[in-house]
Design a protein around this motif. Structure first.
Motif, mmCIF file in Angstrom:
data_model
loop_
_atom_site.group_PDB
_atom_site.id
_atom_site.type_symbol
_atom_site.label_atom_id
_atom_site.label_comp_id
_atom_site.label_asym_id
_atom_site.label_seq_id
_atom_site.Cartn_x
_atom_site.Cartn_y
_atom_site.Cartn_z
ATOM 1 N N ARG A 6 83.143 -22.781 19.121
ATOM 2 C CA ARG A 6 84.465 -22.240 19.470
ATOM 3 C C ARG A 6 84.764 -20.974 18.656
ATOM 4 O O ARG A 6 85.287 -20.001 19.185
ATOM 5 C CB ARG A 6 85.524 -23.304 19.223
ATOM 6 N N ALA A 7 84.431 -20.999 17.361
ATOM 7 C CA ALA A 7 84.650 -19.824 16.511
ATOM 8 C C ALA A 7 83.769 -18.656 16.972
ATOM 9 O O ALA A 7 84.210 -17.510 16.981
ATOM 10 C CB ALA A 7 84.363 -20.163 15.057
ATOM 11 N N ALA A 8 82.532 -18.934 17.372
ATOM 12 C CA ALA A 8 81.637 -17.877 17.851
ATOM 13 C C ALA A 8 82.162 -17.276 19.155
ATOM 14 O O ALA A 8 82.134 -16.055 19.337
ATOM 15 C CB ALA A 8 80.230 -18.431 18.058
ATOM 16 N N MET A 9 82.673 -18.137 20.036
ATOM 17 C CA MET A 9 83.234 -17.626 21.291
ATOM 18 C C MET A 9 84.470 -16.779 21.017
ATOM 19 O O MET A 9 84.669 -15.734 21.642
ATOM 20 C CB MET A 9 83.573 -18.788 22.229
ATOM 21 N N GLN A 10 85.294 -17.214 20.070
ATOM 22 C CA GLN A 10 86.504 -16.459 19.715
ATOM 23 C C GLN A 10 86.122 -15.107 19.109
ATOM 24 O O GLN A 10 86.726 -14.089 19.417
ATOM 25 C CB GLN A 10 87.365 -17.257 18.742
ATOM 26 N N ALA A 33 83.336 -13.438 19.636
ATOM 27 C CA ALA A 33 82.791 -12.606 20.707
ATOM 28 C C ALA A 33 83.917 -12.043 21.575
ATOM 29 O O ALA A 33 83.878 -10.876 21.981
ATOM 30 C CB ALA A 33 81.825 -13.412 21.565
ATOM 31 N N LYS A 34 84.911 -12.862 21.837
ATOM 32 C CA LYS A 34 86.048 -12.425 22.641
ATOM 33 C C LYS A 34 86.813 -11.305 21.937
ATOM 34 O O LYS A 34 87.210 -10.315 22.554
ATOM 35 C CB LYS A 34 86.963 -13.617 22.908
ATOM 36 N N GLU A 35 87.003 -11.447 20.629
ATOM 37 C CA GLU A 35 87.680 -10.407 19.861
ATOM 38 C C GLU A 35 86.850 -9.133 19.823
ATOM 39 O O GLU A 35 87.384 -8.034 19.870
ATOM 40 C CB GLU A 35 87.975 -10.900 18.447
ATOM 41 N N GLY A 36 85.526 -9.271 19.751
ATOM 42 C CA GLY A 36 84.643 -8.103 19.761
ATOM 43 C C GLY A 36 84.744 -7.349 21.078
ATOM 44 O O GLY A 36 84.752 -6.123 21.101
ATOM 45 N N VAL A 37 84.836 -8.063 22.199
ATOM 46 C CA VAL A 37 84.974 -7.429 23.507
ATOM 47 C C VAL A 37 86.313 -6.708 23.588
ATOM 48 O O VAL A 37 86.395 -5.580 24.073
ATOM 49 C CB VAL A 37 84.838 -8.484 24.633
ATOM 50 N N GLN A 38 87.382 -7.338 23.095
ATOM 51 C CA GLN A 38 88.695 -6.700 23.119
ATOM 52 C C GLN A 38 88.703 -5.435 22.272
ATOM 53 O O GLN A 38 89.272 -4.416 22.648
ATOM 54 C CB GLN A 38 89.775 -7.667 22.627
ATOM 55 N N GLU A 39 88.045 -5.500 21.112
ATOM 56 C CA GLU A 39 87.981 -4.325 20.237
ATOM 57 C C GLU A 39 87.206 -3.201 20.915
ATOM 58 O O GLU A 39 87.588 -2.038 20.850
ATOM 59 C CB GLU A 39 87.325 -4.707 18.912
#
Length: 142
Positions: A102-106, A108-114
């Motif tokens: 879950r932390a890795a997915m979060q 990755a999601k933050e990296g895409v948003q950035e």
């Protein structure tokens, strides 16, 4: 806070019920296996600290001397180890893996948003530069 209290209450109830299962496994499986090498029950293993040690044949209670009942300690230790292993492998380890995923997915999601934010900023800079060029270079692009 309320969710944690409910989770804790559920854990206590499940733990109490699970204790009965582990005690049954120790008494029904482990004790007979030990009985193949010695006495039928782990709790009957003892040592005499102060001689002479005598037992009442009818009740099995110590009548003389001081007995150390190390068999009951061994039985309780086995129950604890089985409980701890089951809790670790069936509850703690899977939950840790789930939380890590879950932390890795979060992340990755933050990296895409950035990345999207950086891309939008670059597009806005290009639009600004184009507008400045169309006006004849009268403004400072930086």
């Amino acid at each position: 806070m309320r969710g944690n209290v409910i989770d804790l209450a559920v854990a206590v109830v499940i733990g109490a019920a699970f204790t009965n299962i582990v005690n049954s496994i120790v008494k029904g499986v482990i004790n007979p296996l030990v009985g193949a090498f010695g006495t039928q029950d782990l709790e009957k293993y003892s040592s005499c600290l102060k001689a002479p040690c005598g037992t009442d044949p009818a009740t099995g209670e110590a009548t003389e001397g001081i007995r150390i009942m190390w068999g009951s300690v061994l039985s309780a230790t086995l129950s604890f180890l089985i409980t701890a292993a089951v809790v670790y492998f069936l509850m703690v380890l899977p939950m840790a893996k789930y939380l890590a995923r879950r932390a890795a997915m979060q992340a990755a999601k933050e990296g895409v948003q950035e990345t999207l934010e950086v891309t939008e900023l670059e597009v806005l800079k290009e639009i600004r530069d184009t507008l400045v060029a169309q006006r004849g270079g009268s403004g400072n692009p930086a």
